[in-house]
Design a protein around this motif. Structure first.
Motif, short mmCIF file in Angstrom:
data_model
loop_
_atom_site.label_atom_id
_atom_site.label_comp_id
_atom_site.label_asym_id
_atom_site.label_seq_id
_atom_site.Cartn_x
_atom_site.Cartn_y
_atom_site.Cartn_z
N VAL A 180 27.69 7.02 -35.69
CA VAL A 180 28.66 7.80 -34.93
C VAL A 180 30.08 7.30 -35.16
O VAL A 180 30.30 6.14 -35.55
N ALA A 181 31.04 8.18 -34.90
CA ALA A 181 32.45 7.84 -35.14
C ALA A 181 32.93 6.74 -34.20
O ALA A 181 33.75 5.90 -34.57
N GLU A 182 32.43 6.76 -32.96
CA GLU A 182 32.83 5.77 -31.97
C GLU A 182 31.60 5.00 -31.50
O GLU A 182 30.89 5.44 -30.60
N PRO A 183 31.32 3.83 -32.11
CA PRO A 183 30.17 3.04 -31.67
C PRO A 183 30.28 2.66 -30.19
O PRO A 183 31.36 2.65 -29.61
N GLY A 239 35.67 -1.04 -23.86
CA GLY A 239 36.14 -2.17 -24.65
C GLY A 239 36.48 -3.41 -23.87
O GLY A 239 36.60 -4.50 -24.45
N SER A 240 36.62 -3.30 -22.55
CA SER A 240 36.97 -4.46 -21.72
C SER A 240 35.74 -5.19 -21.20
O SER A 240 35.84 -6.03 -20.31
N VAL A 241 34.58 -4.92 -21.76
CA VAL A 241 33.34 -5.46 -21.23
C VAL A 241 33.30 -6.99 -21.28
O VAL A 241 32.74 -7.63 -20.38
N ALA A 242 33.90 -7.60 -22.30
CA ALA A 242 33.89 -9.06 -22.38
C ALA A 242 34.64 -9.67 -21.20
O ALA A 242 34.20 -10.68 -20.62
N GLU A 243 35.75 -9.06 -20.82
CA GLU A 243 36.51 -9.54 -19.66
C GLU A 243 35.70 -9.35 -18.38
O GLU A 243 35.70 -10.23 -17.50
N LEU A 246 25.91 11.84 -28.25
CA LEU A 246 25.56 10.83 -29.26
C LEU A 246 25.85 9.42 -28.76
O LEU A 246 25.08 8.48 -29.01
N ASN A 247 26.95 9.26 -28.06
CA ASN A 247 27.33 7.97 -27.50
C ASN A 247 26.23 7.40 -26.61
O ASN A 247 26.01 6.20 -26.57
N SER A 248 25.52 8.28 -25.92
CA SER A 248 24.42 7.87 -25.05
C SER A 248 23.12 7.64 -25.82
O SER A 248 22.40 6.67 -25.57
N ALA A 249 22.83 8.53 -26.74
CA ALA A 249 21.54 8.47 -27.44
C ALA A 249 21.37 7.21 -28.26
O ALA A 249 20.25 6.69 -28.39
N VAL A 250 22.45 6.69 -28.85
CA VAL A 250 22.32 5.51 -29.71
C VAL A 250 21.96 4.26 -28.92
O VAL A 250 21.62 3.23 -29.51
N LEU A 251 21.98 4.32 -27.60
CA LEU A 251 21.49 3.21 -26.79
C LEU A 251 20.05 2.87 -27.16
O LEU A 251 19.61 1.72 -27.02
N GLY A 252 19.31 3.86 -27.65
CA GLY A 252 17.93 3.65 -28.04
C GLY A 252 17.73 2.57 -29.09
O GLY A 252 16.62 2.04 -29.24
N GLU A 290 30.27 13.87 -29.55
CA GLU A 290 30.58 12.50 -29.93
C GLU A 290 30.70 11.56 -28.74
O GLU A 290 30.13 10.46 -28.74
N ARG A 291 31.43 11.98 -27.73
CA ARG A 291 31.76 11.07 -26.62
C ARG A 291 30.65 10.94 -25.60
O ARG A 291 30.56 9.91 -24.91
#
Length: 222
Positions: free
Chosen positions: A209-212, A178-182, A63-69, A59-60
């Motif tokens: 995925v559980a954690e987008p 999650g702090s990317v906007a800052e 999958l977290n990397s692959a969905v960048l596609g 998950e972390r």
């Protein structure tokens, strides 16, 4: 160095791939499984991931990397800066075999790890040893459609390293927390100085995925 029993235990802690893995990888799921097992054994043994990460590899990390596609166009040339254990470049290459993925890593032991995985899984990636900020690397690899990274550096420094490798009209697409906007607001001046335009933030993997994943997208405009 962990013995074979330790490696077997680590692999068992990995568990079966979640249901989302089939949706993300399709008929290339066996390659993703082999890579995940590689991370859970050799990756731990060589210090690329901590032992506590094993139950979270799917998950972390994978999958977290692959969905960048989801935000990369067909047939793109993609450079993964500071690839380390191959994240996000290797899961991306498995999920999207249409991409030309180049894994850029300065440290020899990590470079060797990447080359070994690439050869064993026959992924067709290009593994390059070097630093993104080196003029020789920019000369060799510059002009990519997309430059990506994961957990490499603060956004301003990352833009300074990544954008020179991107063709004008291409973009930097980095996985961020999650702090990317800052970070985007804080480092706007450095981004502009590196040739970047206005950044946007996308969420990928929301239906899978559980954690987008947060992706910061910065076009190269000059």
């Amino acid at each position: 160095m962990p013995d074979q029993d330790d490696a077997n235990l680590q692999s068992s802690e990995l568990g079966e791939p979640p249901a989302a893995a089939e949706a993300v990888f399709g008929d290339r799921l066996p390659l993703a499984r082999a890579y995940a097992e590689f991370l859970a054994t050799a990756g731990i043994e060589r210090g690329l991931l901590g032992p506590r990460e094993v139950p979270r590899i799917w998950e972390r990390h994978v999958l977290n990397s692959a969905v960048l596609g989801e935000v990369i166009e067909d047939g793109a040339r993609v450079i993964d800066v500071g690839s380390g254990a191959g994240l996000p470049g290797i899961p991306l290459a498995i999920a999207r075999p249409d991409l030309h993925v180049q894994l850029l890593e300065p440290l020899l032991r990590r470079y060797n790890f990447l080359a070994e995985i690439n050869d064993q899984l026959e992924l067709g990636c290009e593994v390059v040893r070097g630093r993104a900020e080196e003029p020789a690397v920019v000369k060799q690899l510059g002009g990519a459609d997309v430059v990506t990274s994961r957990a490499v550096a603060p956004l301003g420094k990352l833009a300074k390293w990544s954008l020179p490798l991107v063709r004008v009209g291409g973009s930097m697409k980095a996985l961020k927390g999650g702090s990317v906007a800052e970070e985007l607001e804080r480092d706007a001046r450095e981004i502009r100085k590196a040739g970047g335009g206005n950044g946007t933030i996308e969420m990928v993997g929301e239906s899978k995925v559980a954690e987008p994943t947060h992706v910061i997208i910065i076009p190269r405009i000059k």
